[in-house]
Design a protein around this motif. Structure first.
Motif, mmCIF file in Angstrom:
data_model
loop_
_atom_site.group_PDB
_atom_site.id
_atom_site.type_symbol
_atom_site.label_atom_id
_atom_site.label_comp_id
_atom_site.label_asym_id
_atom_site.label_seq_id
_atom_site.Cartn_x
_atom_site.Cartn_y
_atom_site.Cartn_z
ATOM 1 N N GLY A 283 15.947 5.102 9.578
ATOM 2 C CA GLY A 283 16.322 3.842 8.931
ATOM 3 C C GLY A 283 15.392 3.378 7.838
ATOM 4 N N LYS A 284 14.352 4.168 7.527
ATOM 5 C CA LYS A 284 13.439 3.738 6.464
ATOM 6 C C LYS A 284 13.317 4.807 5.397
ATOM 7 C CE LYS A 284 9.298 2.117 7.134
ATOM 8 N NZ LYS A 284 8.025 1.984 7.894
ATOM 9 N N LEU A 285 13.195 4.372 4.148
ATOM 10 C CA LEU A 285 13.008 5.348 3.073
ATOM 11 C C LEU A 285 11.553 5.802 3.073
ATOM 12 C CD1 LEU A 285 15.023 3.950 0.061
ATOM 13 C CD2 LEU A 285 15.445 6.063 1.275
ATOM 14 N N GLU A 286 11.357 7.102 3.221
ATOM 15 C CA GLU A 286 9.996 7.626 3.231
ATOM 16 C C GLU A 286 9.825 8.691 2.168
ATOM 17 O OE1 GLU A 286 9.223 9.047 7.129
ATOM 18 O OE2 GLU A 286 9.445 7.061 8.037
ATOM 19 N N GLN A 287 8.586 8.851 1.718
ATOM 20 C CA GLN A 287 8.314 9.855 0.696
ATOM 21 C C GLN A 287 8.567 11.248 1.238
ATOM 22 O OE1 GLN A 287 4.479 9.302 -1.009
ATOM 23 N NE2 GLN A 287 5.129 7.444 -2.070
ATOM 24 N N ALA A 288 9.073 12.108 0.375
ATOM 25 C CA ALA A 288 9.353 13.473 0.796
ATOM 26 C C ALA A 288 9.048 14.403 -0.356
ATOM 27 C CB ALA A 288 10.819 13.599 1.199
ATOM 28 N N THR A 289 8.951 15.689 -0.065
ATOM 29 C CA THR A 289 8.733 16.642 -1.153
ATOM 30 C C THR A 289 10.082 16.934 -1.809
ATOM 31 O OG1 THR A 289 9.090 18.520 0.282
ATOM 32 C CG2 THR A 289 6.833 17.731 0.062
ATOM 33 N N TRP A 290 9.997 17.509 -2.989
ATOM 34 C CA TRP A 290 11.228 17.827 -3.700
ATOM 35 C C TRP A 290 12.093 18.792 -2.910
ATOM 36 C CZ3 TRP A 290 13.910 15.763 -7.450
ATOM 37 C CH2 TRP A 290 13.270 14.908 -8.341
ATOM 38 N N SER A 291 11.474 19.859 -2.362
ATOM 39 C CA SER A 291 12.303 20.863 -1.699
ATOM 40 C C SER A 291 12.957 20.277 -0.458
ATOM 41 C CB SER A 291 11.470 22.110 -1.368
ATOM 42 O OG SER A 291 10.449 21.755 -0.483
ATOM 43 N N GLU A 292 12.217 19.447 0.302
ATOM 44 C CA GLU A 292 12.815 18.780 1.468
ATOM 45 C C GLU A 292 14.039 17.960 1.059
ATOM 46 O OE1 GLU A 292 10.082 16.723 4.752
ATOM 47 O OE2 GLU A 292 9.268 16.616 2.742
ATOM 48 N N ALA A 293 13.816 17.113 0.052
ATOM 49 C CA ALA A 293 14.862 16.178 -0.342
ATOM 50 C C ALA A 293 16.094 16.915 -0.846
ATOM 51 C CB ALA A 293 14.328 15.229 -1.409
ATOM 52 N N LEU A 294 15.881 17.911 -1.701
ATOM 53 C CA LEU A 294 17.029 18.619 -2.273
ATOM 54 C C LEU A 294 17.786 19.377 -1.178
ATOM 55 C CD1 LEU A 294 15.483 19.985 -5.599
ATOM 56 C CD2 LEU A 294 16.927 17.985 -5.267
ATOM 57 N N ARG A 295 17.014 20.000 -0.273
ATOM 58 C CA ARG A 295 17.665 20.737 0.812
ATOM 59 C C ARG A 295 18.497 19.777 1.672
ATOM 60 N NH1 ARG A 295 17.252 25.627 1.532
ATOM 61 N NH2 ARG A 295 15.506 25.786 0.104
ATOM 62 N N HIS A 296 17.926 18.617 1.939
ATOM 63 C CA HIS A 296 18.634 17.627 2.742
ATOM 64 C C HIS A 296 19.958 17.247 2.066
ATOM 65 C CE1 HIS A 296 19.063 14.458 5.651
ATOM 66 N NE2 HIS A 296 19.093 13.517 4.733
ATOM 67 N N VAL A 297 19.908 16.995 0.767
ATOM 68 C CA VAL A 297 21.124 16.623 0.036
ATOM 69 C C VAL A 297 22.149 17.741 0.144
ATOM 70 C CG1 VAL A 297 22.073 16.125 -2.253
ATOM 71 C CG2 VAL A 297 19.887 15.141 -1.584
ATOM 72 N N ALA A 298 21.715 18.970 -0.116
ATOM 73 C CA ALA A 298 22.642 20.100 -0.120
ATOM 74 C C ALA A 298 23.269 20.275 1.262
ATOM 75 C CB ALA A 298 21.907 21.367 -0.533
ATOM 76 N N GLU A 299 22.447 20.153 2.314
ATOM 77 C CA GLU A 299 22.974 20.351 3.670
ATOM 78 C C GLU A 299 23.997 19.284 4.032
ATOM 79 O OE1 GLU A 299 19.533 20.536 6.174
ATOM 80 O OE2 GLU A 299 19.029 22.564 5.462
ATOM 81 N N ARG A 300 23.640 18.035 3.743
ATOM 82 C CA ARG A 300 24.568 16.951 4.121
ATOM 83 C C ARG A 300 25.869 17.055 3.353
ATOM 84 N NH1 ARG A 300 23.109 12.301 6.677
ATOM 85 N NH2 ARG A 300 25.363 12.133 6.881
ATOM 86 N N LEU A 301 25.791 17.328 2.054
ATOM 87 C CA LEU A 301 27.020 17.416 1.259
ATOM 88 C C LEU A 301 27.872 18.590 1.726
ATOM 89 C CD1 LEU A 301 25.855 16.604 -2.402
ATOM 90 C CD2 LEU A 301 27.118 15.143 -0.846
ATOM 91 N N THR A 302 27.229 19.732 2.019
ATOM 92 C CA THR A 302 27.980 20.881 2.501
ATOM 93 C C THR A 302 28.660 20.535 3.828
ATOM 94 O OG1 THR A 302 26.204 22.212 1.557
ATOM 95 C CG2 THR A 302 27.810 23.368 2.890
ATOM 96 N N GLY A 303 27.935 19.843 4.697
ATOM 97 C CA GLY A 303 28.497 19.464 5.995
ATOM 98 C C GLY A 303 29.729 18.586 5.830
ATOM 99 N N ILE A 304 29.629 17.599 4.968
ATOM 100 C CA ILE A 304 30.754 16.673 4.777
ATOM 101 C C ILE A 304 31.934 17.390 4.133
ATOM 102 C CG2 ILE A 304 31.479 14.634 3.467
ATOM 103 C CD1 ILE A 304 28.623 13.532 4.062
ATOM 104 N N LYS A 305 31.615 18.303 3.204
ATOM 105 C CA LYS A 305 32.686 19.054 2.546
ATOM 106 C C LYS A 305 33.430 19.910 3.570
ATOM 107 C CE LYS A 305 33.388 22.545 -1.028
ATOM 108 N NZ LYS A 305 32.717 23.594 -1.768
ATOM 109 N N LYS A 306 32.680 20.534 4.472
ATOM 110 C CA LYS A 306 33.304 21.383 5.500
ATOM 111 C C LYS A 306 34.145 20.545 6.443
ATOM 112 C CE LYS A 306 30.643 25.577 5.842
ATOM 113 N NZ LYS A 306 29.220 25.804 6.098
ATOM 114 N N ALA A 307 33.625 19.389 6.835
ATOM 115 C CA ALA A 307 34.318 18.582 7.837
ATOM 116 C C ALA A 307 35.557 17.896 7.277
ATOM 117 C CB ALA A 307 33.347 17.558 8.407
ATOM 118 N N ASP A 308 35.409 17.273 6.111
ATOM 119 C CA ASP A 308 36.510 16.437 5.616
ATOM 120 C C ASP A 308 37.071 16.877 4.279
ATOM 121 O OD1 ASP A 308 36.670 14.031 7.524
ATOM 122 O OD2 ASP A 308 34.528 14.317 7.177
ATOM 123 N N GLY A 309 36.609 17.993 3.759
ATOM 124 C CA GLY A 309 37.123 18.446 2.472
ATOM 125 C C GLY A 309 36.410 17.775 1.326
ATOM 126 N N GLY A 310 36.573 18.342 0.151
ATOM 127 C CA GLY A 310 35.870 17.852 -1.028
ATOM 128 C C GLY A 310 36.221 16.424 -1.388
#
Lengths: 854, 178
Positions: A283-310
């Motif tokens: 629930g809090k915004l915390e500092q992260a490295t670039w690779s962590e953050a980008l990987r997180h974005v890619a994983e979540r978007l891929t997950g949502i795309k798989k579950a509910d479509g683009g």
């Protein structure tokens, strides 16, 4: 053909001009102080004296018109003696504090004294003493140094039209002073600063911090504040932007800038810039490295795309980003996320109008040169104030007015207050009816053109429905002016577009443009509103304005992009927000914008953003929207990246990198990396490689290269193939209007000094204009019993806020104007909206407000 | 070979001439100074370590940060940073000389309009790191106190480094900055 001889050199002129201009054209330098190429000749300094054969006395070259057979000599013993004498006179009062003065090194007087001498003065009395004035927030006045060339005053009166300063006093005591005598309290265009030949007017932004020769790099670039796209030069020392200066004659602005462009660069070095990516954990915004953050974005978007479509993913592009970034963004949304849900905040204004106009009149209808405004006989301004939204375009209108053109303003435009020939005040929020009435009146006389049958049909329907006469003051004058005018320009602002019946106003404007063969200009608040559309950041169009539902076009893109483009219809901006609220959109990717502040319907937007499963925000600062995001990625700003902007005249201009990166990344690079992690690699090396691809795939940008764009003349239609109006959607025959009888209606007012996120972090602009102000008419002020400067509370159905009040003589109806463009206290949050059925722009008219004195 | 030449050769005349020179110098007084033990007074106006002139009245540097010295410097070893002070006056935040890069041409001193910079007659300086030769504003002012304080410095400026601007109209004193 006029032929004259200057210094034994034969000079032929193709048009009448002064001897000075003729000499400059031939490469012969005549010294000047009061002459300036942007101003009218004045003949005050007498330095440009030349000898002309058969004329008994020396003549001032700036005021002497070149005549055939003239024999002119610009340097002789006598001339040098006169110049030396004049300079000695100037130095009687001009202090010799060059080592201390910031102008030294680029001071015209210093250069001339260096060349012509007066090495010692013969005047033994005291020099004039005037204390330096620091009362203004932006400009320092040092009237000891003033040499009374009056360039600043002439610039302010004749070019800028602000008339904020004048020469006061007489003889040796003459000095320039603003009318309020303390602070300038003007438009702060700073054009006086750029014409001052000595150090009498200096900018406090960089005063005493460097000398002109200490600048390491000078980069010619384009302003990032509005859609005009003024050329400017950024001067850098030690990787810090020291100042932004115009270059006379460069670009479409010809050396003029506005306050935002000239003084609004400080945000680049702001301490508030995002330094690392932020990821929400527990629930809090915390500092992260670039690779962590980008990987997180890619994983979540891929997950949502798989579950509910683009289609559960949506993207909001930004008119603050370059063409390249927007191109990569829409490609990412379409190909990596598989969604056509891509739109931008431009939908609430420019994009909505532009798309509808192009459907009616064909692509490129707004591609008109700003220079053309100056040559117009009649200019109709509706729905916005060019003087504040696009100040340099406003200058072109002012120039036309001074030349004798008729300027008609519908509604309220403070920037053109003293430059209006016909002022029209149709009933509040019913401007579209007035424009339809005007169209009916014009079409009765002019008849239909028979070129575009659908548009003709629409015009006929309107002229059947209206009598074409109106009791409104100025209506007949405007109608006749339009009918008699050999060249007409129409300037349309977003005020009429942000209206639930906005499409009717746009159709009326399109009809007038079509019948009168007028030039049409659309005001754009952001630098790349046009490029955004051209790059395909709209749900229904691919780059180059190619419609998505046509397989001939999509096939080519699919080949180039290596995959199928989703066929499902995309959602527009407000539909995305509503979809998010209802759960149809689960993930939202926002590139460089702040919908929470910049969109109406604050509570709804907040609810929608809260309801999202995943929100990514790319921005330079932690905005309100960023605070609600799951991942915030720091982007870089204007002078930290290269790319291209397309301005309102559809000229593509090159943005050049001037300073090194802060901790952010270019928007295209972030998306490039996320896309790679999502299994759709793009592998761009730099912005230029993206433009190469755009030039390959988009039929509009065929063979366009940075080299060509860099020359500054990439004008519509480039080498490409524009579409000629293919789709027509005529306005629904709604003749109904709302009734507006409340005491006060709230409307947003654009502020000259601000344009949202970036300007809020520029200290100079904040010093000029620190907080939003509520403007009301004098009559309303009387009924409320409030005075200038009182603090009042404004409440609407969506919320409330407290603001200082200002009384504006130009408001005659019951509207109250509140400055927008301020984060935290944005006016749009207080407004509810109703969608326009055709343009899908949110209409914000008729927002009832109550005002109470605190 | 003539007779004279033959005689010279037989009598080793050239060798004797050379020996005569050697013996002459053996008895003449020595010109070599035993440097570290035996020091020489520098000539007036010689160019040694840099110093920023401390103004006797204000106790601060005379320099207004005009940057002309840095602009003239052929080895570009002077770095100046200025800013706006409290009372809107220009203040010199940093004035730094990379002494190891200096070629002692003294063009900086010649360029200075206010005689705010000099080369002192101190020439013996050494150190173990490069940093020791990076002179900041404070250290340059200290140099003035150490090597040029009082009449000596003023005479030095008057005789050798008088600013050219004083030949023309004098700058008004209160505009000179701090």
């Amino acid at each position: 053909m006029i032929t004259l001889t200057i210094n034994d050199k034969e000079v032929s002129l193709d048009r009448p001009m002064s001897v000075l201009e003729a000499a400059r054209q031939a490469g012969i330098k005549i010294p000047t102080l009061c002459y300036h190429e942007a101003l009218k000749p004045y003949g005050g300094c007498r330095l440009c004296v030349v000898e002309v054969e058969r004329m008994p006395k020396l003549q001032t070259a700036c005021t002497l018109t070149a005549a055939d057979g003239m024999v002119v000599r610009t340097e002789s013993e006598m001339i040098a003696k006169v110049r030396r004498g004049i300079l000695e006179f100037l130095l009687i009062n001009h202090p010799l504090d060059c080592p201390y003065c910031d102008k030294a090194g680029e001071c015209e007087l210093q250069d001339l004294v260096n060349k012509y001498g007066a090495t010692a003065g013969r005047y033994r009395e005291e020099k004039r003493k005037v204390p330096e004035s620091h009362k203004d927030h932006i400009l320092t006045r040092n009237m000891e140094r003033c040499i009374v060339c009056t360039r600043c005053v002439r610039m302010c009166n004749d070019v800028q039209g602000a008339s904020a300063i004048a020469m006061m006093g007489r003889g040796g005591h003459t000095r320039m002073e603003p009318f309020s005598s303390a602070s300038f309290n003007c438009e702060y265009c700073g054009n006086c600063l750029s014409v001052c030949p000595v150090g009498a007017i200096l900018s406090r932004l960089y005063i005493h911090s460097f000398r002109p020769w200490q600048v390491d790099t000078e980069v010619e670039t384009v302003c990032s504040y509005c859609g005009v796209g003024c050329s400017m030069v950024v001067q850098v020392r030690d990787d810090l932007i020291k100042r932004v200066v115009p270059r006379m004659g460069l670009g479409l602005n010809r050396g003029l800038l506005c306050s935002r462009g000239r003084f609004g660069y400080e945000y680049i070095h702001s301490q508030d810039r995002l330094k690392t990516p932020l990821v929400r954990r527990n629930g809090k915004l915390e500092q992260a490295t670039w690779s962590e953050a980008l990987r997180h974005v890619a994983e979540r978007l891929t997950g949502i795309k798989k579950a509910d479509g683009g289609s559960a993913i949506a993207g909001i592009a930004s008119a603050r980003c370059t063409n390249e970034e927007n191109y990569v963004f829409q490609k990412f949304m379409r190909m990596a996320c598989g969604s056509n849900n891509i739109d931008s905040l431009s939908r609430a204004g420019f994009a909505a109008a532009q798309k509808y106009l192009e459907e009616l009149l064909g692509q490129g209808i707004t591609a008109n040169m700003i220079e053309g405004l100056k040559n117009s006989e009649v200019i109709l301004v509706a729905g916005g104030d060019p003087g504040t939204v696009n100040p340099v375009l406003g200058l072109a209108i002012r120039e036309a007015f001074r030349r004798g053109a008729k300027v008609a303003v519908v509604g309220h435009a403070r920037g053109l207050e003293r430059f209006t020939s016909i002022r029209l005040t149709p009933p509040l929020f019913r401007e579209e009816e007035f424009l339809e009435e005007l169209l009916a009146g014009v079409s009765r006389v002019r008849g239909l053109r028979g070129e575009k049958l659908d548009v003709d049909r629409g015009i006929r329907a309107i002229s059947d429905a209206y009598p074409g006469i109106s009791g409104l003051e100025g209506f007949d004058e405007l109608k006749h002016a339009l009918l008699d005018s050999p060249s007409t320009s129409i300037v349309l602002g977003s005020g009429l577009v942000q209206h639930s019946r906005g499409h009717r106003a746009i159709f009326a404007v399109a009809g007038l443009t079509y019948l009168l063969e007028a030039r049409l200009y659309l005001l754009a608040e952001r630098p790349n509103e046009q490029g955004l559309i051209d790059m395909g950041c709209v749900p229904e169009m691919l780059p180059g304005g190619r419609p998505l539902n046509n397989h001939d076009y999509t096939r080519k893109f699919e080949e180039a992009w290596g995959g199928p483009i989703p066929e499902e219809d995309g959602m527009t901006l407000m539909e995305i927000m509503e979809g998010a609220k209802e759960g149809r959109v689960r993930a939202l990717y926002i590139m460089g914008d702040n919908p929470l502040v910049n969109l109406p319907g604050g509570p709804l937007i907040e609810e929608a953003l809260k309801a999202l499963d995943f929100l990514v925000v790319q921005d330079m600062f932690l905005t309100e929207t960023g605070r609600m995001a799951d991942v915030v990625l720091p982007a870089v700003g204007w002078s930290e990246k290269s790319g291209t902007y397309t301005n309102i005249e559809r000229r593509i201009q090159l943005l050049r990198k001037a300073v090194g990166n802060s901790s952010g990344m270019e928007d295209w690079k972030i998306i490039n990396d996320v896309s790679g992690m999502m299994g759709y690699p793009m592998a761009y090396e730099d912005a230029e490689s993206i433009m190469d691809e755009i030039a390959r795939v988009s039929p509009l940008y065929r063979d366009l290269t940075y080299r060509e764009i860099g020359k500054g003349n990439s004008l519509w239609p480039y080498h490409g193939e524009p579409l000629r109006g293919e789709i027509h959607e005529l306005p629904a025959a709604v003749n109904g209007t709302g009734s507006y009888t409340a005491n006060f209606y709230l409307a947003p007012e654009k502020v000259l000094f601000h344009s949202g996120t970036t300007s809020r972090h520029s200290q100079a602009l904040m010093r000029i204009c620190p907080e939003p102000v509520l403007r009301i008419g004098p009559a309303a002020a009387d009924t409320l019993g409030v005075r200038e400067g009182d603090r009042v509370k404004v409440s609407t159905s969506s919320g409330s806020g407290e603001f200082p009040l200002s009384i504006d003589r130009t408001i005659s109806d019951n509207r109250v104007l509140l400055s927008n463009n301020f984060e935290g206290s944005g006016v749009l949050r207080l407004m509810s909206y109703r969608l326009d059925p055709v343009t899908r722009a949110p209409g914000i008219e008729g927002c009832e407000a109550t005002i109470t004195r605190l | 070979m003539s007779v004279v030449e033959l005689v010279k050769k037989v009598l080793f005349m050239e060798v004797l001439q050379g020996l005569a020179l050697t013996f002459r110098h053996m008895v003449s007084p020595s010109v070599t100074r035993q440097y570290p033990l035996e020091k020489r007074e520098p000539f007036p106006g010689s160019r040694g370590l840099h110093a920023l002139v401390r103004d006797a009245e204000t106790g601060k540097e005379r320099c207004v940060g005009c940057g002309l010295c840095a602009a003239m410097c052929p080895s570009q070893c002077i770095h100046i940073y200025t800013s706006e002070g409290d009372d809107h006056k220009k203040i010199v935040d940093r004035y730094e000389i990379e002494v190891l890069r200096c070629v002692y041409c003294a063009l900086c001193v010649e360029a200075c309009p206010y005689a705010a910079l000099t080369l002192t007659d101190h020439f013996e300086y050494c150190g173990y790191t490069r940093d020791e030769f990076y002179y900041t504003k404070e250290r340059l002012l200290e140099n003035w106190d150490k090597y040029m304080a009082g009449e000596k410095g003023m005479n030095y400026i008057k005789n050798f480094w008088r600013p050219r601007s004083s030949d023309f109209a004098a700058p008004s004193p209160e505009r000179k900055g701090p």
